[in-house]
Design an enzyme around this catalytic site. Structure first.
Site, PDB file in Angstrom:
ATOM      1  N   GLU A  21       1.360  -1.164   0.133  1.00  0.00           N
ATOM      2  CA  GLU A  21      -0.155  -0.084  -0.083  1.00  0.00           C
ATOM      3  C   GLU A  21       0.603   0.880   0.014  1.00  0.00           C
ATOM      4  O   GLU A  21       0.407   2.590  -0.428  1.00  0.00           O
ATOM      5  CB  GLU A  21      -0.970  -0.085   1.106  1.00  0.00           C
TER       6      GLU A  21
ATOM      7  N   GLU B 205      -0.650  -0.513 -10.353  1.00  0.00           N
ATOM      8  CA  GLU B 205      -0.108  -1.626  -9.382  1.00  0.00           C
ATOM      9  C   GLU B 205       1.470  -1.794  -9.408  1.00  0.00           C
ATOM     10  O   GLU B 205       2.101  -2.988  -8.648  1.00  0.00           O
ATOM     11  CB  GLU B 205      -1.095  -2.931 -10.229  1.00  0.00           C
TER      12      GLU B 205
END
Lengths: 492, 492
Positions: free
Chosen positions: B260, B289
């Site tokens: 994250e 991502e």
């Protein structure tokens, strides 16, 4: 059909305002420092959108049609009447003024924070002066007959005026001053045991217990921490309170939590089916404050309450509270002493803090006081009424967030709230036999039920005064508050 | 003048969307249970408003004018071009469809929660079937030439198609399957020491240390807890991540936090001056991502990283990690093992989880699979690719939140992200001499600087493919990922 369209529109506006409220809540609880700039912009945008929706001429047209609709129920009609008032008021604000107020608030809030950090009023001065100028402009836009401050007072308490508040304080203050002199002549209560080290996590656990005991629905709200405790609501099913923990003072968090729970119980008691409509809103700020004060003071600082919770607290803090009697505990949490910080003031001296701000705001609006002279004015007023003067700005004119939010005219509702609380509680004592004994057993559900019935379920249906007369068969009178205080302190 | 008007409008739309994002963040972190109903309504209202503003014909007119304006800079032109694309796409959605999608999401999300609670897929079935029907409608509205799934894939990754992804997976999966068979033939790594009791508060402290070490600006973001870790941003100056603590598994929170943080570093690196504009947004989900995976895997699961952080972790958890060597630690955090939960899968088996979902979504959109048959399909696919079958729905088709959010076409971006990460990291290793040694000293600022320069500062200027070619001089190729994995596991 058109009533449905009206509720759809109002519900949508409520959604925007409640989103805005969440952004404010986050700003006070979790926002990282650098996030402040865009958060301010996001809040301004939501204000603009809500304002645009609430001034849409199609809404005005709809409200007019509904006012002529004879098929509406009494509640429906009342909603429409109140929305019509709100609409007319909103129409007075141009989109430009809304944006300027929002921008000025963002600026002033951050310079107030910075001024507090530096402990220097002058850092706040320019933005506060800009805010005062803007509030004068707002008063002109809203309109008034006798005093510009009237226009602002009316925003927080419908119908409140300088003339009316001068009368309230004119009656209350001399009696309170006499009472204060009597109390200060007596030996002072010992509250040293409250000022020891009280572990923060344990205090937090205790506050959660207290919230639940008082009837706060933890499935429909929560408590977080913030610099300054407050309550805020995004629906009757999501009402949040905040608290601040002082590890050197057990009383600070305890009664602040009870106070905020009082506000939250009101919000949780508003009718869910009226979401977004006036009947789903609180009657007024003073009535809101009556609920927080009633729980904090009339309940929370009563001897029965102390009798019940002292042993509970001794479970949390056995060392610090060993050997303390309920009577000593009661005396300590009701200790009267002139002090500098409003939010930490006892019930008696509290009203002097409010009155000083009321007079000061009145003078600012009249133009007889300028912003740069506030610290000197403040020192003199505290010397005059409480016999003490602040050693610095943080303990003086920088202590309250209100002006940085543009909230001029808000403070008087705190005093009105105390007076309403005393009057309502006196009625509750008559109507609920054995109320003190219930409180002494930690049972407050009947009192909450009574308040739900008398106050919460009505939303904004009644004005403050109508509600007061309906509950206690007379208009607001400081007799109840004075009587309550005299009794508490054993004065004849 | 009109470019300024364009930025004003886009900034306003961003404010609404970011407010909406805060409501979502709160929904996953702090919302009390009963608050869900009105929160859903508030989110729908904000969606509607943002949609109305982004489909305002005046905005379309303005964009057309700007496209004909020869005085715009290259960046300004690119912003306008991308906004024009966004505008055209938004125009395809009627206000009614926006509301129905929002309502369906609220319903499906809550029934997914309930289905998970009951561990029973059928509880989710009806709302999921309604969602699938709505997504088919959406695909029709968006338009496609070859496959309805193309329309949805394109929403998450511009230009992605079934044909393109079939080619990517068609090349990747057989190689990965061979690789997996080789790895499973070797002795399995011992990760038992990661699965002891690790105190939650200490894990939390460790995660905060890690965030700061990796360059997360804690003045411009924060970490909270939620059921499922995610990252979200309300401006480049307020980017939040969440984590979940498993006291029986040190690895769970540690690499989830790094993941994250990777997302958040991207958001914190977007140009502040482009707030609300395309160049202030991430390039694509797959590039997003790539950032989280690069930090989680290419950095965070490397031997140098383990060498540096094992002693640090031994400071936090001396008992549990006593005597563990960096090599053993490295082996444990890279243990390959077919498993049921996607988010806990190792780097090798992970892509099978994604591929199964990709094939399943494709079949749902084609109509060759119906919602009620998902659990059976799931069991068979897991048996086929990973040789295991879930004992219940929670460990099967109920594990991901995505479908309840209406996110069909999202999963493939996870695999693309891994492939981009490997390709970018291979380039970084060439361009930053001594990168592994730096990581071994806990110094990652140069790598972050390189990513800021190569990826973050560009916002959406380049497409995923353009960006990839610009960074690594070729389009996406799974060679880099395969090479990276073979090297990590010492395969020739």
């Amino acid at each position: 059909m058109s009533y449905a369209e009206y509720t759809r529109r109002l519900s949508r506006i409520a959604d925007i305002r409640n989103a805005s409220a969440l952004l404010q809540w986050d700003q006070e609880t979790y926002l990282p420092p650098k996030g402040a700039h865009f958060r301010g912009q996001q809040l301004s945008t939501l204000s603009e959108i809500a304002h645009a929706e609430f001034t849409d001429p199609a809404l005005g047209q709809l409200l007019n049609e509904l006012l002529a609709d004879a098929t509406l129920s009494g509640e429906q009609r009342r909603n429409v009447e109140l929305s019509r008032e709100d609409y007319e008021k909103n129409k007075k604000y141009s989109a430009d003024l809304v944006r300027r107020l929002s921008d000025a608030t963002n600026k002033a809030f951050h310079s107030w924070i910075e001024a507090r950090r530096q402990n220097a009023f002058f850092v706040f001065e320019a933005d506060l002066a800009a805010m005062v100028a803007l509030k004068k402009e707002e008063a002109g836009v809203l309109g008034y007959t006798r005093h510009p401050y009237d226009a602002l007072l009316n925003e927080y308490e419908k119908g409140a005026t300088v003339a009316g508040l001068d009368a309230v304080f004119g009656e209350l203050l001399p009696r309170l001053k006499g009472l204060l002199d009597e109390l200060l002549a007596k030996p002072s209560a010992d509250d040293a045991f409250l000022k020891q080290h009280y572990d923060g996590d344990t205090q937090w656990q205790w506050s959660l217990r207290l919230m639940r005991d008082l009837g706060f629905d933890t499935e429909a709200g929560r408590q977080d921490r913030s610099e300054h405790p407050f309550s805020i609501s995004f629906s009757p099913q999501d009402t949040r309170i905040t608290t601040r923990i002082d590890e050197q003072d057990l009383g600070n968090m305890t009664w602040s939590t009870i106070h905020e729970v009082g506000h939250a119980l009101y919000e949780q008691g508003l009718p869910v089916a009226q979401y977004g409509l006036p009947l789903g809103e609180a009657a007024s700020l003073s009535i809101h404050e009556s609920q927080s004060r009633l729980w904090e003071n009339n309940v929370g600082r009563s001897l029965p309450f102390c009798r019940h919770y002292l042993p509970v607290l001794q479970g949390y803090f056995p060392g610090q509270l060993k050997g303390v009697t309920p009577e000593a505990f009661f005396a300590a949490v009701n200790k009267v002493q002139p002090s500098l910080i409003r939010t930490e003031a006892d019930e008696v001296t509290y009203h002097f803090h409010v009155y000083i701000r009321y007079e000061l705001e009145k003078a600012l609006l009249e133009g007889t006081l300028s912003v740069k002279d506030i610290p000197a004015y403040w020192a003199e007023a505290y010397r005059k009424w409480l016999g003490i003067t602040p050693p610095d700005d943080r303990q003086g004119a920088l202590q309250d967030v209100h002006w940085s939010h543009g909230s001029f005219g808000y403070f008087p509702t705190y005093s009105l709230g105390s007076l309403y609380a005393a009057q309502f509680f006196a009625t509750a004592e008559k109507e609920l036999p054995g109320l003190p004994e219930s409180i002494g057993r930690g049972e407050t559900a009947a009192l909450l039920g009574w308040l739900r019935e008398q106050v919460h379920r009505h939303g904004r249906y009644f004005t403050s005064d109508d509600l007061c007369r309906q509950i206690s068969a007379q208009s607001l009178s400081s007799d109840f508050f004075i009587g309550y205080v005299r009794q508490k302190y054993g004065l004849s």
